[in-house]
Motif scaffolding. Sequence first.
Motif, short mmCIF file in Angstrom:
data_model
loop_
_atom_site.label_atom_id
_atom_site.label_comp_id
_atom_site.label_asym_id
_atom_site.label_seq_id
_atom_site.Cartn_x
_atom_site.Cartn_y
_atom_site.Cartn_z
N TYR A 37 0.85 -1.19 0.00
CA TYR A 37 0.00 0.00 0.00
C TYR A 37 0.88 1.24 0.00
N GLY A 38 0.25 2.40 0.12
CA GLY A 38 0.95 3.68 -0.04
C GLY A 38 1.87 4.13 1.06
N GLY A 39 1.97 3.39 2.16
CA GLY A 39 2.98 3.66 3.18
C GLY A 39 2.61 4.65 4.27
N GLY A 40 1.41 5.22 4.24
CA GLY A 40 1.03 6.22 5.23
C GLY A 40 0.39 5.62 6.47
N ARG A 41 0.33 6.45 7.52
CA ARG A 41 -0.35 6.00 8.74
C ARG A 41 -1.62 6.80 9.03
N ALA A 42 -1.98 7.71 8.12
CA ALA A 42 -3.18 8.52 8.30
C ALA A 42 -4.37 7.85 7.61
N GLY A 43 -5.56 8.15 8.09
CA GLY A 43 -6.79 7.74 7.45
C GLY A 43 -6.97 6.24 7.34
N LEU A 44 -7.68 5.83 6.28
CA LEU A 44 -7.92 4.41 6.06
C LEU A 44 -6.62 3.67 5.82
N LEU A 48 -5.78 0.28 7.87
CA LEU A 48 -5.52 -0.94 7.12
C LEU A 48 -4.17 -1.55 7.52
N ALA A 49 -3.12 -0.75 7.50
CA ALA A 49 -1.78 -1.25 7.85
C ALA A 49 -1.73 -1.72 9.29
N VAL A 59 3.47 -6.03 5.90
CA VAL A 59 3.03 -4.84 5.19
C VAL A 59 4.22 -4.17 4.53
N ILE A 60 4.10 -3.95 3.23
CA ILE A 60 5.10 -3.20 2.47
C ILE A 60 4.48 -1.87 2.07
N GLY A 61 5.08 -0.79 2.52
CA GLY A 61 4.62 0.55 2.15
C GLY A 61 5.53 1.15 1.11
#
Length: 188
Positions: A37-44, A48-49, A59-61
Amino acid sequence: MNIAVYCGASLGNSPVYQKAAVEIGEWIARQGHVLVYGGGRAGLMGILADTVLSHGGEVIGIIPGFLRDRELAHPHLTELIVVDSMPERKKYMMDLSKAYLALPGGPGTLEEITECVSWARIGQNEHPCIFYNKNGYYDHVDSFYSKMVDEGFLSTEDRSKILFSDSIGQIEAFIESYIPPGIRQYQV
């Protein structure tokens, strides 16, 4: 299997979307899949992560350097890959993954999953594209793809290669039985 999930860096206005991120995260971890996924910790993205990680999953960001601080790169991933640009991020995610799934999100989420669909039609993506349609979030997109068929811009066969569903069982079956579309032929 590595599964790319595209989703919002926002939570959305309904808790149903947060629940959807948890459901997909639990499913990925339970099945022994790896989240890409996109690697962020904000929002969905963060929900998810965190869900995959808290259930023992990997998990690979993948995040562009210019978004690393703005999207608050997740500090506890199995692996965080920093790239130079959004096109590089998208290519990396597609190259690493064997299925592409969109949770609710904004224009970026829609653009990323749509690129996966588009690339399948020209023979550059042989993996399934799925819209996790919780709360009918993607109903209009689903209708628009059907409109493309009605108006002669998308074949019925290619349309059948795009899944809109809120059922994890249906998603699993779609992935397992997926056969890529034939490479699009052009008429002059």
